[in-house]
Structures are given as structure tokens and as C-alpha cells.
Scaffold this motif. Sequence first.
Motif, PDB file in Angstrom:
ATOM      1  N   PHE A 129      40.020  36.872  28.428  1.00 49.36           N
ATOM      2  CA  PHE A 129      39.074  36.197  29.170  1.00 49.36           C
ATOM      3  C   PHE A 129      39.645  34.727  29.643  1.00 49.36           C
ATOM      4  O   PHE A 129      39.563  34.403  30.767  1.00 49.36           O
ATOM      5  CB  PHE A 129      37.870  35.775  28.318  1.00 49.36           C
ATOM      6  N   ARG A 130      40.308  33.958  28.714  1.00 50.17           N
ATOM      7  CA  ARG A 130      40.617  32.637  28.800  1.00 50.17           C
ATOM      8  C   ARG A 130      41.752  32.593  30.063  1.00 50.17           C
ATOM      9  O   ARG A 130      42.086  31.674  30.916  1.00 50.17           O
ATOM     10  CB  ARG A 130      41.316  32.087  27.789  1.00 50.17           C
ATOM     11  N   PHE A 131      42.889  33.654  29.695  1.00 49.91           N
ATOM     12  CA  PHE A 131      44.155  33.516  30.826  1.00 49.91           C
ATOM     13  C   PHE A 131      44.029  34.612  31.885  1.00 49.91           C
ATOM     14  O   PHE A 131      44.902  34.283  32.700  1.00 49.91           O
ATOM     15  CB  PHE A 131      45.214  33.721  29.601  1.00 49.91           C
ATOM     16  N   VAL A 132      43.325  35.400  32.042  1.00 49.71           N
ATOM     17  CA  VAL A 132      43.344  36.493  32.785  1.00 49.71           C
ATOM     18  C   VAL A 132      42.071  36.471  33.591  1.00 49.71           C
ATOM     19  O   VAL A 132      42.076  36.471  34.892  1.00 49.71           O
ATOM     20  CB  VAL A 132      43.392  37.774  32.165  1.00 49.71           C
ATOM     21  N   ILE A 133      40.944  36.456  33.181  1.00 45.33           N
ATOM     22  CA  ILE A 133      39.917  36.649  33.722  1.00 45.33           C
ATOM     23  C   ILE A 133      39.276  35.266  34.643  1.00 45.33           C
ATOM     24  O   ILE A 133      38.914  35.062  35.617  1.00 45.33           O
ATOM     25  CB  ILE A 133      38.567  37.079  33.263  1.00 45.33           C
ATOM     26  N   LEU A 134      39.306  34.172  33.567  1.00 51.08           N
ATOM     27  CA  LEU A 134      38.722  32.976  33.860  1.00 51.08           C
ATOM     28  C   LEU A 134      39.471  32.283  35.203  1.00 51.08           C
ATOM     29  O   LEU A 134      38.642  31.695  35.881  1.00 51.08           O
ATOM     30  CB  LEU A 134      38.640  31.737  32.603  1.00 51.08           C
ATOM     31  N   PRO A 135      40.719  32.228  35.361  1.00 47.37           N
ATOM     32  CA  PRO A 135      41.211  31.822  36.708  1.00 47.37           C
ATOM     33  C   PRO A 135      40.842  32.458  37.870  1.00 47.37           C
ATOM     34  O   PRO A 135      40.398  31.583  38.964  1.00 47.37           O
ATOM     35  CB  PRO A 135      42.837  32.070  36.563  1.00 47.37           C
ATOM     36  N   TYR A 136      40.165  33.894  37.943  1.00 47.22           N
ATOM     37  CA  TYR A 136      39.394  34.199  38.827  1.00 47.22           C
ATOM     38  C   TYR A 136      38.169  34.029  39.098  1.00 47.22           C
ATOM     39  O   TYR A 136      37.433  33.907  40.321  1.00 47.22           O
ATOM     40  CB  TYR A 136      39.672  35.634  38.883  1.00 47.22           C
ATOM     41  N   LEU A 137      37.498  33.424  37.981  1.00 44.48           N
ATOM     42  CA  LEU A 137      35.872  33.023  38.004  1.00 44.48           C
ATOM     43  C   LEU A 137      36.073  31.482  38.276  1.00 44.48           C
ATOM     44  O   LEU A 137      34.824  31.062  38.784  1.00 44.48           O
ATOM     45  CB  LEU A 137      35.524  33.370  36.613  1.00 44.48           C
ATOM     46  N   ALA A 138      36.882  30.652  38.174  1.00 48.89           N
ATOM     47  CA  ALA A 138      36.918  29.350  38.256  1.00 48.89           C
ATOM     48  C   ALA A 138      36.157  28.782  39.545  1.00 48.89           C
ATOM     49  O   ALA A 138      35.139  28.041  39.633  1.00 48.89           O
ATOM     50  CB  ALA A 138      38.202  28.908  37.892  1.00 48.89           C
TER      51      ALA A 138
END
Length: 293
Positions: free
Chosen positions: A202-211
Amino acid sequence: MTNNWITTRAWLLMLPLLVVMIAVIGWPLIDTIRLSFTDAKLVGTQGSFVGLDNYVKVLSGSNFQRSLLTTFWFAVLSVSAEMVIGVLAALLLNQRFYGRSVLRALMILPWALPTVVNATLWRLIYNPEYGALNALLVQLGMLDSYRSWLGEPGTALASLILADCWKNFPLVALIALAALQAVPRDITAASMVDGAGVWSRFRFVILPYLAGPLMVALVLRTIEAFKVFDIIWVMTRGGPANSTRTLSILVYQEAFSFQRAGSGASLALIVTLLVTVLAVAYAALIRKTAGAS
């Protein structure tokens, strides 16, 4: 075709819209500014010029300071909860399971309900005599007797925040869910093969797309929460003992309940300025986030 002609034609095409905006927004704003420098009442008198007296009285008054603090806590707590719950709901609905489409459709219902209907439903839930919340807590043994959730200063604001979260977290969830569709499946699969845990993925893969999308949701919800009026007015009208009176409620009371149009106009302009500053700050943060990405 020259660039000057293209620019001129663009302005000509926009001219009707500009005229409507000036008539609908510009003139009332100018008249509100003029009114804020007078001691005019709501009806009967034009009022005389008083300079900055209205602004000084509003900014130095305890009502404004307390309402500002209430607005701040309402916005911070409700938006924070909506962001967390919305992201968790989006992560859940992004998984493959039976009935996912039905659950996605049901999640939209609270957000689709008019705010007045939502507030009325929650007033019934919180009712101190026959409310569903009291009945549930008493049956579970968590309460000995029914409580007036909206009638006690210690619980009224928290009750409003819960109702507002239920109404608005689907918006955050929909925005986050749309962003999750853009996360490449092969990247998440590769991270799982590399042994990344749930939090690391979540922190390094998904969150950058959600930011980026979440920043937009944060801006929209913070501004809406800062100028909230309808749900509070329907449920508590700013009570009890003004414990849930936000800035928008204070503007309404000053201008219409007390019929002090001059000070009400000055207070409305102060709220507008605060919201504008907030929006500009968020816009700068969005540009900074976009530039960094």
C-alpha cells in the motif's frame, strides 16, 4: 488565422458567460462589501457608514472565536475520518468477491441522499425517546438508559461528525476507487512475488497512484466542511448552548435571526476570505504534489 483573432474569438464566445457571472456573482459580492461597512438592519433602514467597526467587533467577539474553533474541529475530524474510511472502503471494493457490484451501488446511496434527508434520518436515529442508536446500545448493555445525543454539549458535535462522515465518505471512496483502477496489476503482482507485505504494497505501490486524486478529494471535502450549514441547521440549529454553532450558522443568525445585515455581511466576507485562503493553499499543495510526481 492569427493568434490575436483566436484570442479575440475566445473572449467573444465567453462574453455571455462573463456577463451572467458578473450579474449573478459580481454585483451581489460588491453590494455585500458595501453593506459590510454600514450598520444596516435586514429591513427598514439603509444604514450609515461605520468603517471597519463591524470587522473589529466580529473578529474580537467571543462568538466568532468559538464558532471558528468549532468549525475547525468539525472540519478536521470529519474530513480525517472520511478520508480514512473512504480509502479503506475503496480498497475493499477493489477486491474481487461475489456481490461487489451491488455493494458499490449501495455505497453511493448515502452520498446521493439530499443533505436535509440525511440530517432528518440521523435526528431520528439520535432521538432520546425512540432513537435506534439508544435502543441498540441499551440492548447491548452499553447504556443503562436512553441519552439525548444531540441535546448534550459533550456529544452533540461528535454526533454531527458521525452523520457527516456517513453522508460524505462515499465521495472519497469513489475517487479512490477510480484511482485504484489505474494501478497496474503486474506491479502489485511483482511486489507480492518479492515478498512485500500488505502495508508495504500500500505504501510504496498503491499510495503513489492515490496521492493526486486523494488530494483533490481532501480539497473538496475540507472546503465543504469548513462552510457546512445545512446538516447542522437541520439537526441542532447550532445548539445546545451554541456547542455546534459553526461560522456559517453564525452568519445566518447574525444576518437573519438578529437582523444585523451589516455585521452579517462583514462576517460572511471574513468566512469567504478564510475559505479562499484555504483553497489557494490547497491548490498550491496540489501543484507541488503534481510537480513532485
